[in-house]
Motif scaffolding. Structure first.
Motif, PDB file in Angstrom:
ATOM      1  N   TRP A   1      -6.795  14.397  -6.506  1.00 37.75           N
ATOM      2  CA  TRP A   1      -7.263  13.014  -6.406  1.00 37.75           C
ATOM      3  C   TRP A   1      -6.711  12.286  -5.187  1.00 37.75           C
ATOM      4  CZ3 TRP A   1      -6.528  15.270 -11.221  1.00 37.75           C
ATOM      5  CH2 TRP A   1      -7.656  15.293 -12.048  1.00 37.75           C
TER       6      TRP A   1
ATOM      7  N   ARG B   1      -1.641  12.547 -17.033  1.00 37.87           N
ATOM      8  CA  ARG B   1      -1.341  13.979 -16.937  1.00 37.87           C
ATOM      9  C   ARG B   1       0.159  14.100 -17.131  1.00 37.87           C
ATOM     10  NH1 ARG B   1      -2.270  13.198 -10.737  1.00 37.87           N
ATOM     11  NH2 ARG B   1      -0.349  12.067 -10.496  1.00 37.87           N
TER      12      ARG B   1
ATOM     13  N   ASN C   1       0.833  -1.195   0.000  1.00 38.15           N
ATOM     14  CA  ASN C   1       0.000   0.000   0.000  1.00 38.15           C
ATOM     15  C   ASN C   1       0.870   1.249   0.000  1.00 38.15           C
ATOM     16  OD1 ASN C   1      -2.491  -1.586   0.471  1.00 38.15           O
ATOM     17  ND2 ASN C   1      -1.403  -2.086   2.366  1.00 38.15           N
TER      18      ASN C   1
ATOM     19  N   ILE D   1      -1.607   7.098   1.603  1.00 41.41           N
ATOM     20  CA  ILE D   1      -2.191   8.152   0.775  1.00 41.41           C
ATOM     21  C   ILE D   1      -1.886   7.792  -0.667  1.00 41.41           C
ATOM     22  CG2 ILE D   1      -2.096  10.585   0.113  1.00 41.41           C
ATOM     23  CD1 ILE D   1      -1.770  11.324   2.971  1.00 41.41           C
ATOM     24  N   ILE D   2      -2.907   7.667  -1.474  1.00 42.75           N
ATOM     25  CA  ILE D   2      -2.690   7.316  -2.871  1.00 42.75           C
ATOM     26  C   ILE D   2      -3.135   8.460  -3.775  1.00 42.75           C
ATOM     27  CG2 ILE D   2      -2.836   4.825  -2.497  1.00 42.75           C
ATOM     28  CD1 ILE D   2      -5.693   4.953  -3.556  1.00 42.75           C
ATOM     29  N   ASN D   3      -2.599   8.468  -4.993  1.00 44.80           N
ATOM     30  CA  ASN D   3      -2.843   9.535  -5.967  1.00 44.80           C
ATOM     31  C   ASN D   3      -2.307  10.859  -5.420  1.00 44.80           C
ATOM     32  OD1 ASN D   3      -4.144   7.581  -7.423  1.00 44.80           O
ATOM     33  ND2 ASN D   3      -6.149   8.194  -6.665  1.00 44.80           N
ATOM     34  N   ARG D   4      -2.454  11.906  -6.239  1.00 46.42           N
ATOM     35  CA  ARG D   4      -1.972  13.162  -5.694  1.00 46.42           C
ATOM     36  C   ARG D   4      -2.849  14.318  -6.125  1.00 46.42           C
ATOM     37  NH1 ARG D   4       3.235  15.345  -9.019  1.00 46.42           N
ATOM     38  NH2 ARG D   4       2.115  15.723 -10.962  1.00 46.42           N
TER      39      ARG D   4
ATOM     40  N   VAL E   1      -9.388   7.938 -13.172  1.00 45.42           N
ATOM     41  CA  VAL E   1      -8.517   9.012 -12.706  1.00 45.42           C
ATOM     42  C   VAL E   1      -7.227   8.917 -13.508  1.00 45.42           C
ATOM     43  CG1 VAL E   1      -9.532   8.880 -10.401  1.00 45.42           C
ATOM     44  CG2 VAL E   1      -7.331   7.804 -10.817  1.00 45.42           C
TER      45      VAL E   1
ATOM     46  N   THR F   1       1.716   6.264  -7.003  1.00 40.05           N
ATOM     47  CA  THR F   1       0.617   7.073  -7.547  1.00 40.05           C
ATOM     48  C   THR F   1       0.865   8.569  -7.375  1.00 40.05           C
ATOM     49  OG1 THR F   1      -0.586   6.721  -5.478  1.00 40.05           O
ATOM     50  CG2 THR F   1      -1.255   5.386  -7.360  1.00 40.05           C
ATOM     51  N   PHE F   2       1.890   8.899  -6.588  1.00 44.24           N
ATOM     52  CA  PHE F   2       2.190  10.320  -6.443  1.00 44.24           C
ATOM     53  C   PHE F   2       2.822  10.872  -7.730  1.00 44.24           C
ATOM     54  CE2 PHE F   2       4.666  13.998  -5.146  1.00 44.24           C
ATOM     55  CZ  PHE F   2       3.718  14.693  -4.401  1.00 44.24           C
TER      56      PHE F   2
ATOM     57  N   TYR G   1       2.397   1.582  -3.451  1.00 43.51           N
ATOM     58  CA  TYR G   1       1.382   2.087  -4.373  1.00 43.51           C
ATOM     59  C   TYR G   1       1.150   3.577  -4.120  1.00 43.51           C
ATOM     60  CZ  TYR G   1      -3.125   2.320  -6.834  1.00 43.51           C
ATOM     61  OH  TYR G   1      -4.153   2.634  -7.685  1.00 43.51           O
ATOM     62  N   GLY G   2       1.137   3.957  -2.839  1.00 40.43           N
ATOM     63  CA  GLY G   2       0.965   5.359  -2.479  1.00 40.43           C
ATOM     64  C   GLY G   2       2.068   6.218  -3.087  1.00 40.43           C
ATOM     65  N   VAL G   3       3.305   5.770  -2.952  1.00 40.91           N
ATOM     66  CA  VAL G   3       4.427   6.524  -3.522  1.00 40.91           C
ATOM     67  C   VAL G   3       4.301   6.565  -5.035  1.00 40.91           C
ATOM     68  CG1 VAL G   3       6.926   6.534  -3.840  1.00 40.91           C
ATOM     69  CG2 VAL G   3       5.955   5.982  -1.593  1.00 40.91           C
TER      70      VAL G   3
END
Ligand code: SF4
Ligand code: SF4
Ligand code: SF4
Ligand code: FES
Ligand code: FES
Lengths: 154, 838
Positions: B200, A118, A55, B194-197, A104, A62-63, A58-60
Motif C-alpha cells: 500500500w 494487520r 506529512n 511516503i505513506i503506508n507500507r 486500507v 503509517t509505516f 504521518y508517513g512514519v
C-alpha cells in the motif's frame, strides 16, 4: 472518544520525551494509548512539538501496523501477516477484505462498522491463516470465508 | 580536502575526497544507470540500479551511496551486473504498467501514434504523458529485455485530480522518493511523504488531505524531478516534450523570479524553476498560472473600435489612425495608466509618449492592495473631471468611467468589462511573447526573451506605442525592436515591493495581473482563496435528457454505461452507433452500441476515457442525465450467413463486437471472437462474449494471457490451423484495425473495419468524418461505420485524426472542484471511500 487531547494531556506526554526525531514513535504510542487512535489534530500537535512536517510524521506512523488513524469501528477485523499466515496466503485475504470494505489497513469504513488491521503474529500459527474479529479467532481462513464473517457481522 | 585516485573500468580517475563512486564515474564520463539518484539530491540508495563491483569488496554496493576511496578498483560493467540490473528493472516494472515496453508492435504503433493518448489512468506508455521524457522507459528499452519474468501487478489507484494544477497517477510510481526528497530539500518540511507500507506504500500527504492544505507551495519541483509520469502539470502534460527552453523571468509581482520558459513550436507550455533550490523557487502563479494566462483562449486577438453600443473588429491601421487623430486633442487632460508588469522598454515608451503629449502617467504596481490604492486618487480625479481621455494598459477602469470620458484607448491582452466602454481596444502581446528587460525589487535587471508567438494580431506594447506616436507625427519613436530602446532606459526605479511572500504561502499570492483578477483567467487559483468574478451558474437540466441507469469501470479507463433511450433501443441493429453529448455544451462524440433492450428502452455502451468528452460522460453518476443521445446511426452490418467469421475487438471494440457476434451467430455463422488488450488486467466481457461465440481467443501485447501480440497474430494462427475464414470484422483503435487489414489483405479475405474518425453532426452535413475508400470520399457517419478495410486510405485517416490534437489538448479541463479538496479537519474520522485506494 475525543478527536483531540487536552493541553494538559499533551503536556504530560511531551514532558516525558525530548523534542527530537527519536522521540517520534514513543510519543505517538503515548498519544494512541491515551486517545485510542491518532487524529489529524493530534498528529499536527506532535509535528509542531518535534518541528517536523505533518506529512513526514504521518508517513512514519503509517509505516507501523500498530497505529490507527480513525476512531476504532464497532468491529475490529485483524488479519495476521505473520510468517506462517503469510505463506499460507493471508496477504490475499487482507487484499480481498481491503477491497471489500473499501479501506486500507488502519482505516475504518465510512459507516464506522469495521476497522481493518494487520497484525504480525497471533501465536496461533497452527491455524494459519488466521483472522481475528473482535476477540474471536478464526483459523484456516480464505478470502471467501472472511467475506462471509463480515457479512454475518453486518 | 585532497584528491584521491581510483580506477574505474580500467581508467585512472582523480576526484576530490568525499565524492561517491557514482560522482567519480560521472566526472570521468562513465555512465552508470540510476533511477533514484539525482544530481540535486542527497544519495538515497533505494533503486539499486547503480550497483558496481569493487575489488576486494564482497557483493554489489550501490555506487550512489559508496564513497570513492584512494586506490579503489571499480567495475561498472560485467555480465553479472547486467543481470542484476535487469532483474532490478524487472522488479520495478512488475509494479508499473509495462505492456508497451515489451510489445512486439511498439515501433509501428509509435510511428502512427507519436503523441500519447489522453487517457485517464496510464495503463501503458501509450497512455502516459511522460512517454517522451521517461527515464524508466528509456532504461527498459536500453536493456532491451522484452520478456518479463514477473507478473504485472496493477495497483488500481484512482488518478488524483482534485488539486489545482497537478494530476497524480500513482499507478506509475516506482517509489524512488525523488519527489519528497526534493520537496524536503527546498522547503525544509516536505509537503509529501511516503505513506503506508508494503503493497500500500505510495506518495501522499498526511490524512490524504489536499496539497492546498499540506504545506505545498505549488513550486512544481516534485513534478519536474519525477522520473516517471506519476506527477504531472495538468496544463502542460499532453503537449509532449518541449522543444526549446529559455531563461526568462516572471513579471507577475515585484519579486521578478527567474524561470525557464519551456516552449513547443513557439508556444509556451510551462514555466519552471531554474534549479532545485529554495532561492530559485517559484510561487504557484509563476510556476503554473503564467502559461495559462498566456494561453488563455479568451485572449484579445484583433483591434476593435466602438460604433454605437458595439465594438467592431477592424484592422490595425483603422484603429491606430482613429486613436492618433483623437489623442492629441487632450494633452493635459490625458492620462496614461500602465502596469508595472510591462517591460522597462514598454514603460519607457509610455513615459515618453506621456511627456510628448503633456499627459499624466500612472504606473500601477502588481501587489494585492496596490492596484486599488494607486487608483483611488486617480479615479477620484477622473470623477472630478480632471481627465477627459485615457490610455489604459489593462483592466483598471470601469466601463462607466470610460464612457464618461471623451476618448479612451485600452491596450490589453484579455477582455474586461471595463474595455467594453473604450473607444478603441488594441490587443497586446504579453509576458513570454515580448522581448525586453525587467527590473525586480532588488534592482536586478533581467532579460525577457520573446519565446512564444502572440495570438492572432496581438502586438507588443513598445511597437503599438511607436506606431501610434508616429501616426501622430511625434518624433523619437523610430524603433525597430525593443532592444534599441533598452540602452535609453537608464536608471529606472525598481518596482514597489509586493506586500506578501508569494513563494512561502498560497495565501500570499499576487491576485492581479494588469488589473485583471488572475483567478478569473486561471480558475484553479480560486482554491487558494484568490478573489475572482463568479461564473454564471451552469444551468444543468436535471429533468431533461437521458437517464444513466448503470455505470461501472470494468477495467481501468473502460466504463460500462447503460442509458435510458427508448427510441434508440427500439430501432438499433448490430454495428450501429450513437452520438452522445454529456451536457448541452459538450462536444458530440460517437460510441458503438454494445447492447440494447427494446422492451426496457435501454442501450448499453462501453466508453473509454480518452479526452474531454469521454471524461465528461464517465463522470456522470447513476441517475444523472446525458443531454443528448442521437441514433441509431450508421449502416447496420448485414447479418448474413457466410460460414466462418472472425471478429476482432480491441479496447472499446471488445464491447462493440458483442452485438455483431450475437447477430452473426444467430444468422447461422461459425463465430470466432478474438479480443486483444495490452495486458490481462485490461480484458473484459469475456463471459458475455463466450455466450455469443463458438470460440473465444485472447491476445495480449505483453503475453500475460493468451497469444502474445494482437488480433493479427491470432488471425495468422487461425489460417495456419486451416480455418477457412469467410469474413473478418475488426473494431478497435485505428492502429489495430490497420494491422488487421494488413494481415488479411495478402490472403484476400474480405475484411470490414469500423472507422471512427472525428464526427460532428452525424448526418453527413458537416463532413468532419470524411474518409477515402478506394479513392472515393465517403462519410463514416452515414455510409459507415463499416468499410472494406483493404480500400481504406490509412495514412490519410491517421493524419486526419491527428489534425485536431491541439484543440483536443486545449479542451482538457483545468478547473478544480473546490468542494472536493480534502481539508485537514474536514469530515472528521473515517475517510472510507474517499481514500484513493479501492
Ligand atoms: S509542488 Fe513543491 S511544495 Fe508542493 S509537494 Fe511538490 S515540491 Fe513540495
Ligand atoms: S511520484 Fe515520481 S518521484 Fe515520487 S516516488 Fe513516485 S516515481 Fe518517484
Ligand atoms: S513570487 Fe510568484 S508572482 Fe512573484 S515574481 Fe516570483 S513567481 Fe512571479
Ligand atoms: S541510483 Fe543508486 S540506488 Fe538508486
Ligand atoms: S459527422 Fe458530420 S458529415 Fe459525418
Amino acid at each position: 472518544m475525543t478527536a483531540m487531547l487536552t493541553e494538559q494531556q499533551f503536556d504530560r506526554i511531551f514532558s516525558n520525551h525530548s523534542p527530537t526525531r527519536d522521540s517520534l514513535i514513543p510519543i505517538l504510542q503515548d498519544v494512541q494509548d491515551t486517545m485510542e487512535y491518532l487524529s489529524p489534530e493530534a498528529l499536527e500537535a506532535v509535528a509542531r512539538y518535534l518541528n517536523l512536517s505533518e506529512n513526514d510524521v504521518y508517513g512514519v506512523a503509517t509505516f507501523y501496523a500498530q497505529f490507527r488513524f480513525h476512531p476504532p469501528g464497532r468491529h475490529r477485523l485483524k488479519v495476521c501477516l505473520g510468517t506462517a499466515c503469510h505463506v499460507r496466503g493471508s496477504g490475499l485475504i487482507l487484499e480481498g477484505v481491503s477491497r471489500r470494505l473499501g479501506v486500507v489497513p488502519g482505516e475504518t469504513t465510512e459507516d464506522g462498522s469495521f476497522t481493518l488491521e494487520r497484525v504480525a503474529c497471533f501465536g496461533s500459527c497452527a491455524l494459519a491463516p488466521v483472522v481475528v474479529l473482535d476477540d474471536k479467532v478464526y483459523g484456516r481462513m480464505t478470502t471467501r470465508k472472511t467475506q462471509k464473517i463480515i457479512e454475518d457481522t453486518e | 580536502m585532497g584528491t584521491i585516485s581510483l580506477t574505474i573500468d580500467g581508467q585512472g580517475v582523480e576526484v576530490q575526497e568525499g565524492k561517491t563512486i557514482l560522482q567519480a564515474s560521472r566526472e570521468a564520463g562513465i555512465v552508470i544507470p540510476t533511477i533514484c539518484d539525482h544530481k540535486d539530491l542527497n544519495p538515497y540508495g533505494a533503486c539499486r540500479m547503480c550497483v558496481v563491483e569493487i575489488e576486494g569488496v564482497r557483493g554489489f554496493p550501490t555506487s550512489c551511496t559508496t564513497p570513492a576511496s584512494d586506490g579503489m578498483v571499480v567495475k561498472t560493467q560485467s555480465a553479472e551486473l547486467t543481470t542484476l540490473r535487469n532483474r532490478t528493472l524487472e522488479l520495478m516494472l512488475s509494479g508499473h504498467p509495462n505492456s508497451c515496453l515489451v510489445c512486439v508492435h511498439r515501433e509501428a504503433c509509435e510511428k502512427y501514434r507519436p503523441g500519447a493518448t489522453k487517457a485517464g489512468r496510464a495503463t501503458r506508455c501509450g497512455f502516459c504523458s511522460n512517454r517522451e521524457e521517461c527515464s524508466l522507459r528509456e532504461m527498459a528499452l536500453r536493456a532491451g529485455e522484452n520478456e518479463l519474468g514477473l507478473p504485472t501487478l496493477y495497483s488500481a489507484h484512482n488518478v488524483e485530480r482534485s488539486d489545482p494544477f497537478m494530476d497524480r497517477d500513482y499507478n506509475l510510481c516506482i517509489l524512488c522518493g525523488r519527489c519528497w526528497r526534493i520537496c524536503e530539500k527546498i522547503h525544509g518540511k516536505p509537503a509529501i511523504s511516503i505513506i503506508n507500507r508494503g503493497k500500500w506504500a505510495r506518495l501522499g500527504t498526511a490524512f490524504h488531505k489536499s496539497h492546498v492544505f499540506s504545506g505545498c507551495t505549488f513550486c512544481g519541483s516534485c513534478i519536474d524531478i519525477c522520473p516517471t509520469g506519476t506527477l504531472t502539470d495538468r496544463f502542460a502534460r499532453w503537449y509532449g516534450k518541449p522543444d526549446d527552453r529559455n531563461l526568462s523571468a516572471c513579471t507577475l509581482c515585484a519579486e521578478g523570479c527567474s524561470l525557464f520558459a519551456l516552449t513547443k513550436s513557439r508556444r509556451l507550455v510551462a514555466t519552471r524553476m531554474t534549479s532545485f533550490q529554495w532561492e530559485a523557487s517559484l510561487c504557484a502563479l509563476g510556476r503554473f498560472a503564467l502559461a495559462q494566462i498566456v494561453n488563455a483562449p479568451e485572449r484579445l486577438i484583433r483591434p476593435a473600435v466602438q460604433e454605437g453600443e458595439d465594438q467592431i473588429p477592424c484592422d490595425w491601421d483603422t484603429a491606430l489612425e482613429l486613436a492618433a487623430s483623437e489623442l492629441p486633442r487632450f494633452t493635459e487632460s490625458l492620462a496614461i495608466v500602465v502596469s508595472e508588469s510591462t517591460t522597462r522598454e514598454d514603460r519607457f515608451l509610455y513615459a515618453r509618449l506621456a511627456e510628448r503629449l503633456g499627459a499624466s502617467l500612472i504606473v500601477v504596481p502588481s501587489s494585492r492592495n496596490g492596484v486599488e490604492k494607486e487608483l483611488q486618487g486617480f479615479t477620484a480625479d477622473l470623477e472630478k473631471g480632471r481627465f477627459r481621455a485615457v490610455i489604459s494598459g489593462g483592466d483598471f477602469l470601469s466601463a462607466e468611467l470610460l464612457k464618461g470620458l471623451n476618448f479612451s484607448v485600452v491596450i490589453d491582452c484579455l477582455p474586461s468589462s471595463g474595455a467594453r466602454g473604450a473607444k478603441v481596444v488594441l490587443p497586446a502581446a504579453v509576458l513570454s511573447e515580448v522581448e525586453g528587460t525587467w527590473r525586480n525589487v532588488s534592482g536586478e535587471v533581467k532579460e525577457l526573451p520573446a519565446v512564444s508567438l502572440p495570438p492572432g494580431q496581438a502586438r507588443p506594447e513598445w511597437q503599438i506605442i511607436c506606431q501610434l506616436a508616429q501616426k501622430m507625427g511625434l518624433e523619437g519613436f523610430e524603433f525597430k525592436s525593443a532592444r534599441e530602446v533598452t540602452s535609453l532606459v537608464g536608471s529606472d526605479p525598481a518596482p514597489r515591493p509586493f506586500d506578501g511572500e508569494p513563494r512561502r504561502g498560497l495565501r500570499q499570492l499576487p491576485s492581479r495581473f494588469r488589473g485583471h483578477l488572475a483567478a478569473d483567467w486561471v480558475r484553479p487559483l480560486e482554491a487558494f482563496g484568490m478573489p475572482s468574478t463568479p461564473l454564471e451558474e451552469m444551468t444543468e437540466s436535471s429533468k431533461e435528457g437521458f437517464e444513466i441507469l448503470e455505470r461501472r469501470e470494468v477495467v481501468p479507463n473502460m466504463y460500462f454505461i447503460k442509458i435510458m433511450a427508448p427510441q434508440v433501443a427500439k430501432f438499433a441493429k448490430p454495428g450501429q452507433f450513437v452520438i452522445l453529448m454529456a451536457r448541452e455544451t459538450s462536444e458530440r462524440s460517437p460510441f458503438t452500441l454494445v447492447d440494447w433492450n427494446g422492451a426496457e428502452g435501454t442501450i448499453s455502451l462501453i466508453i473509454e476515457e480518452v479526452g474531454r468528452s469521454s471524461r465528461e460522460l464517465i463522470s456522470l453518476p447513476v441517475g444523472a442525465r446525458v443531454a443528448h443521445v442521437s441514433g441509431p446511426l450508421g449502416m447496420p452490418l448485414p447479418m448474413e450467413k457466410k460460414g466462418t467469421v472472425v471478429l476482432g475487438g480491441g479496447c472499446y471494440g471488445i464491447g462493440a463486437i458483442y452485438p455483431i457476434a450475437r447477430g452473426l451467430r444467430e444468422a447461422g455463422n461459425h463465430v470466432i471472437v478474438v479480443i486483444e488488450a495490452s495486458s490481462s488486467y485490461l480484458l473484459f466481457m469475456e463471459d458475455e462474449l463466450k455466450t455469443v461465440s463458438d470460440e473465444l481467443i485472447i491476445a495480449t501485447k505483453d503475453g500475460s494471457r493468451g497469444t502474445r501480440g494482437g488480433v493479427q497474430e491470432v488471425f495468422v494462427n487461425l489460417v495456419q490451423r486451416g480455418v477457412d475464414v469467410a469474413m473478418f470484422v475488426a473494431v478497435g483503435c485505428t492502429f489495430m484495425m490497420r494491422m488487421a487489414a494488413e494481415a488479411t489483405k495478402p490472403l484476400g479475405i474480405p475484411t470490414l473495419v469500423a472507422l471512427n474518425p472525428i464526427m460532428v453532426d452525424g448526418t453527413g452535413m458537416c463532413g468532419a468524418c470524411r474518409v477515402s475508400i478506394e479513392g472515393r470520399t465517403r462519410f463514416a457517419c452515414v455510409d459507415g461505420p463499416f468499410f472494406d478495410a483493404h480500400g481504406v486510405d490509412w495514412d490519410e485517416l491517421f493524419s486526419r485524426r491527428s489534425a485536431y490534437s491541439r484543440e483536443e489538448i486545449e479542451a482538457m479541463p483545468q478547473m478544480v472542484d473546490l468542494n472536493a479538496l480534502i481539508h485537514p479537519h474536514g469530515s472528521g474520522g473515517g475517510c472510507g471511500s474517499s481514500c484513493s485506494h479501492r
